[in-house]
Design a protein around this motif. Structure first.
Motif, PDB file in Angstrom:
ATOM      1  N   GLN A  87       0.809  -1.220   0.000  1.00 48.28           N
ATOM      2  CA  GLN A  87       0.000   0.000   0.000  1.00 48.28           C
ATOM      3  C   GLN A  87       0.846   1.276   0.000  1.00 48.28           C
ATOM      4  OE1 GLN A  87      -1.497  -2.750   2.068  1.00 48.28           O
ATOM      5  NE2 GLN A  87      -2.476  -2.954   0.074  1.00 48.28           N
ATOM      6  N   ALA A  88       2.145   1.162   0.232  1.00 50.07           N
ATOM      7  CA  ALA A  88       2.999   2.346   0.332  1.00 50.07           C
ATOM      8  C   ALA A  88       3.248   2.969  -1.049  1.00 50.07           C
ATOM      9  CB  ALA A  88       4.330   1.971   0.972  1.00 50.07           C
ATOM     10  N   ARG A  89       3.348   4.287  -1.062  1.00 53.94           N
ATOM     11  CA  ARG A  89       3.727   4.979  -2.293  1.00 53.94           C
ATOM     12  C   ARG A  89       4.437   6.278  -1.929  1.00 53.94           C
ATOM     13  NH1 ARG A  89      -0.160   9.007  -3.456  1.00 53.94           N
ATOM     14  NH2 ARG A  89      -1.999   8.855  -2.086  1.00 53.94           N
ATOM     15  N   ILE A  90       5.256   6.749  -2.851  1.00 59.12           N
ATOM     16  CA  ILE A  90       6.041   7.969  -2.642  1.00 59.12           C
ATOM     17  C   ILE A  90       5.646   8.971  -3.714  1.00 59.12           C
ATOM     18  CG2 ILE A  90       8.346   8.979  -2.559  1.00 59.12           C
ATOM     19  CD1 ILE A  90       9.368   6.106  -1.879  1.00 59.12           C
ATOM     20  N   LEU A 101       9.643  15.085  -0.478  1.00 64.48           N
ATOM     21  CA  LEU A 101       9.019  13.825  -0.853  1.00 64.48           C
ATOM     22  C   LEU A 101       8.042  13.415   0.233  1.00 64.48           C
ATOM     23  CD1 LEU A 101      12.167  11.888  -2.127  1.00 64.48           C
ATOM     24  CD2 LEU A 101      10.646  13.422  -3.393  1.00 64.48           C
ATOM     25  N   TYR A 102       6.994  12.712  -0.170  1.00 71.15           N
ATOM     26  CA  TYR A 102       5.957  12.305   0.765  1.00 71.15           C
ATOM     27  C   TYR A 102       5.784  10.798   0.691  1.00 71.15           C
ATOM     28  CZ  TYR A 102       5.035  17.287   0.733  1.00 71.15           C
ATOM     29  OH  TYR A 102       5.175  18.649   0.830  1.00 71.15           O
ATOM     30  N   ASN A 137       1.418   5.998   9.392  1.00 71.93           N
ATOM     31  CA  ASN A 137       2.829   6.354   9.548  1.00 71.93           C
ATOM     32  C   ASN A 137       3.362   7.094   8.327  1.00 71.93           C
ATOM     33  OD1 ASN A 137       4.732   6.386  11.546  1.00 71.93           O
ATOM     34  ND2 ASN A 137       5.719   4.476  10.985  1.00 71.93           N
ATOM     35  N   SER A 138       2.523   7.910   7.700  1.00 67.86           N
ATOM     36  CA  SER A 138       2.959   8.724   6.567  1.00 67.86           C
ATOM     37  C   SER A 138       3.902   9.827   7.047  1.00 67.86           C
ATOM     38  CB  SER A 138       1.754   9.341   5.863  1.00 67.86           C
ATOM     39  OG  SER A 138       0.940   8.329   5.306  1.00 67.86           O
ATOM     40  N   VAL A 139       4.926  10.124   6.229  1.00 68.28           N
ATOM     41  CA  VAL A 139       5.913  11.126   6.611  1.00 68.28           C
ATOM     42  C   VAL A 139       6.257  12.007   5.419  1.00 68.28           C
ATOM     43  CG1 VAL A 139       6.951   9.684   8.414  1.00 68.28           C
ATOM     44  CG2 VAL A 139       7.913   9.648   6.100  1.00 68.28           C
ATOM     45  N   VAL A 140       6.806  13.175   5.731  1.00 67.96           N
ATOM     46  CA  VAL A 140       7.383  14.051   4.718  1.00 67.96           C
ATOM     47  C   VAL A 140       8.895  14.047   4.916  1.00 67.96           C
ATOM     48  CG1 VAL A 140       7.000  16.078   6.199  1.00 67.96           C
ATOM     49  CG2 VAL A 140       7.429  16.384   3.754  1.00 67.96           C
ATOM     50  N   VAL A 141       9.616  13.947   3.799  1.00 68.50           N
ATOM     51  CA  VAL A 141      11.080  13.922   3.824  1.00 68.50           C
ATOM     52  C   VAL A 141      11.586  15.154   3.081  1.00 68.50           C
ATOM     53  CG1 VAL A 141      13.168  12.663   3.157  1.00 68.50           C
ATOM     54  CG2 VAL A 141      11.117  11.395   3.873  1.00 68.50           C
ATOM     55  N   GLU A 142      12.263  16.036   3.812  1.00 66.99           N
ATOM     56  CA  GLU A 142      12.896  17.209   3.213  1.00 66.99           C
ATOM     57  C   GLU A 142      14.395  16.949   3.113  1.00 66.99           C
ATOM     58  OE1 GLU A 142      11.658  20.951   5.055  1.00 66.99           O
ATOM     59  OE2 GLU A 142      10.079  19.826   6.090  1.00 66.99           O
ATOM     60  N   ARG A 143      15.044  17.625   2.157  1.00 67.42           N
ATOM     61  CA  ARG A 143      16.473  17.430   1.966  1.00 67.42           C
ATOM     62  C   ARG A 143      17.200  18.765   1.860  1.00 67.42           C
ATOM     63  NH1 ARG A 143      16.690  14.896  -3.253  1.00 67.42           N
ATOM     64  NH2 ARG A 143      14.477  15.388  -3.435  1.00 67.42           N
ATOM     65  N   GLN A 144      18.472  18.747   2.253  1.00 71.52           N
ATOM     66  CA  GLN A 144      19.338  19.922   2.164  1.00 71.52           C
ATOM     67  C   GLN A 144      20.623  19.505   1.459  1.00 71.52           C
ATOM     68  OE1 GLN A 144      20.618  21.372   5.976  1.00 71.52           O
ATOM     69  NE2 GLN A 144      22.059  22.857   5.130  1.00 71.52           N
ATOM     70  N   ARG A 153      15.346  16.087   6.773  1.00 75.69           N
ATOM     71  CA  ARG A 153      14.391  16.370   7.853  1.00 75.69           C
ATOM     72  C   ARG A 153      13.196  15.460   7.632  1.00 75.69           C
ATOM     73  NH1 ARG A 153      13.991  21.468   7.324  1.00 75.69           N
ATOM     74  NH2 ARG A 153      15.386  22.046   9.023  1.00 75.69           N
ATOM     75  N   ILE A 154      12.831  14.693   8.671  1.00 74.96           N
ATOM     76  CA  ILE A 154      11.769  13.706   8.557  1.00 74.96           C
ATOM     77  C   ILE A 154      10.767  13.948   9.674  1.00 74.96           C
ATOM     78  CG2 ILE A 154      11.231  11.237   8.561  1.00 74.96           C
ATOM     79  CD1 ILE A 154      14.315  10.867   7.940  1.00 74.96           C
ATOM     80  N   GLN A 155       9.503  14.066   9.323  1.00 70.77           N
ATOM     81  CA  GLN A 155       8.464  14.222  10.341  1.00 70.77           C
ATOM     82  C   GLN A 155       7.167  13.643   9.829  1.00 70.77           C
ATOM     83  OE1 GLN A 155       8.438  18.420  11.115  1.00 70.77           O
ATOM     84  NE2 GLN A 155       7.712  18.959   9.085  1.00 70.77           N
ATOM     85  N   HIS A 156       6.311  13.303  10.754  1.00 73.88           N
ATOM     86  CA  HIS A 156       5.023  12.752  10.378  1.00 73.88           C
ATOM     87  C   HIS A 156       4.206  13.786   9.619  1.00 73.88           C
ATOM     88  CE1 HIS A 156       5.295   8.887  12.412  1.00 73.88           C
ATOM     89  NE2 HIS A 156       5.806   9.491  13.452  1.00 73.88           N
ATOM     90  N   ALA A 157       3.532  13.322   8.581  1.00 76.13           N
ATOM     91  CA  ALA A 157       2.688  14.209   7.796  1.00 76.13           C
ATOM     92  C   ALA A 157       1.431  14.548   8.578  1.00 76.13           C
ATOM     93  CB  ALA A 157       2.330  13.544   6.467  1.00 76.13           C
TER      94      ALA A 157
END
Length: 283
Positions: A165-168, A209-210, A216-223, A278-282
């Protein structure tokens, strides 16, 4: 002296961990590899996946969390895959807390770098800010007199309820290198979904990216990253991986902030580069 919420604790096998028990977050970081293994914000699900089959032995890299791939990624050199950072002995140089969480900095000693990478005068440290989410930054400086190539990744394992069921989202129309199809270059169409082994380096993309994974959905930010590695071993490779349960592929995937493939960097003398995630729950 460490804040009261931070302790150094050895597991039964003798591997040393920095254990955080803060009102806003609980976490665990191995001194070997400066490896963030677990992070759970208050009242939320864990942000990271770790293999339940890993005995977490001294001298062994860990399966899960955020291994540091440095100063090369994958097979960029004929030496061991993913560089020296994962098994090196880092030093906890700073640890502080405030009402929002904790801050920790780990340095890789110059003596370790000169011993394992003779002729490569790097300086490197990693910082973690842990609270409502994970903010990790790996900073490298070329302290030598010649340009040096750097490829790297924050090899992040994320938990999912079911890989089926996971998708990005966030990678539509991005170019990628397919490591499972002769390193050919392809273009993503729509969200990334999983129905077989997947090992790709997406490049030319620095967007958020989401991970859509139910509760347990998360957003992933990058630097400092224009590339991202997406990986799941699926069935056959899971059976070949060390310290990995046979059905572990059902419960995890990797989204790795990286400087890999065309995004590898060349640092000039005195130049510094920070790779961050940076990773946090959506919401």
């Amino acid at each position: 002296m460490l804040p009261d919420c931070i302790q150094l604790i050895d597991n039964p096998a003798g591997k040393t961990f920095v254990v955080i028990d803060h009102p806003q977050v609980s976490a665990r970081i191995a001194l070997e590899g400066a490896h963030l293994l677990q992070c759970t914000p208050k009242g939320q699900l864990p942000l990271l996946w770790v293999s339940p089959d890993d005995p977490q032995l001294p001298g062994k890299s860990l399966r899960g969390g955020i291994p540091l791939c440095w100063p090369w990624f994958g097979g960029d050199r004929p030496a061991a895959a993913h560089g020296i950072a994962r098994r090196a002995k880092w030093v906890l140089s700073t640890a502080t807390e405030d009402s929002q969480g904790v801050y920790l900095r780990f340095d890789l000693p110059a003596a370790c770098i000169s011993e394992q990478l003779p002729g490569e005068p790097w300086q490197v440290y990693v910082e973690f800010r842990l609270g409502a989410g994970i903010d990790g930054q790996l900073t490298t400086t070329n302290v030598g007199a010649e340009p040096m190539k750097l490829s790297q990744a924050l090899h992040t394992y994320l938990p999912v309820g079911s890989i089926h069921q996971a998708r990005i989202s966030g990678l539509d129309a991005s170019c990628y290198i397919d490591a499972l199809d002769g390193w050919t270059h392809k273009t993503q169409a729509g969200d990334v979904q999983f129905n077989a082994e997947l090992d790709r380096i997406y490049y030319g993309n620095g967007d958020n990216l989401y991970l859509h994974a139910g509760d347990n959905s998360v957003v992933v930010e990058r630097q400092g990253s224009e590339s991202v590695v997406v990986w799941n071993p699926w069935v056959d490779k899971s059976l070949r991986l060390s310290e990995f349960p046979a059905e572990g592929y059902l419960r995890m995937l990797c989204i790795e902030a990286a400087n890999a493939g065309p995004d590898a960097r060349v640092l000039q003398p005195g130049e510094q580069h920070t790779l961050g995630t940076r990773i946090q729950h959506a919401d």
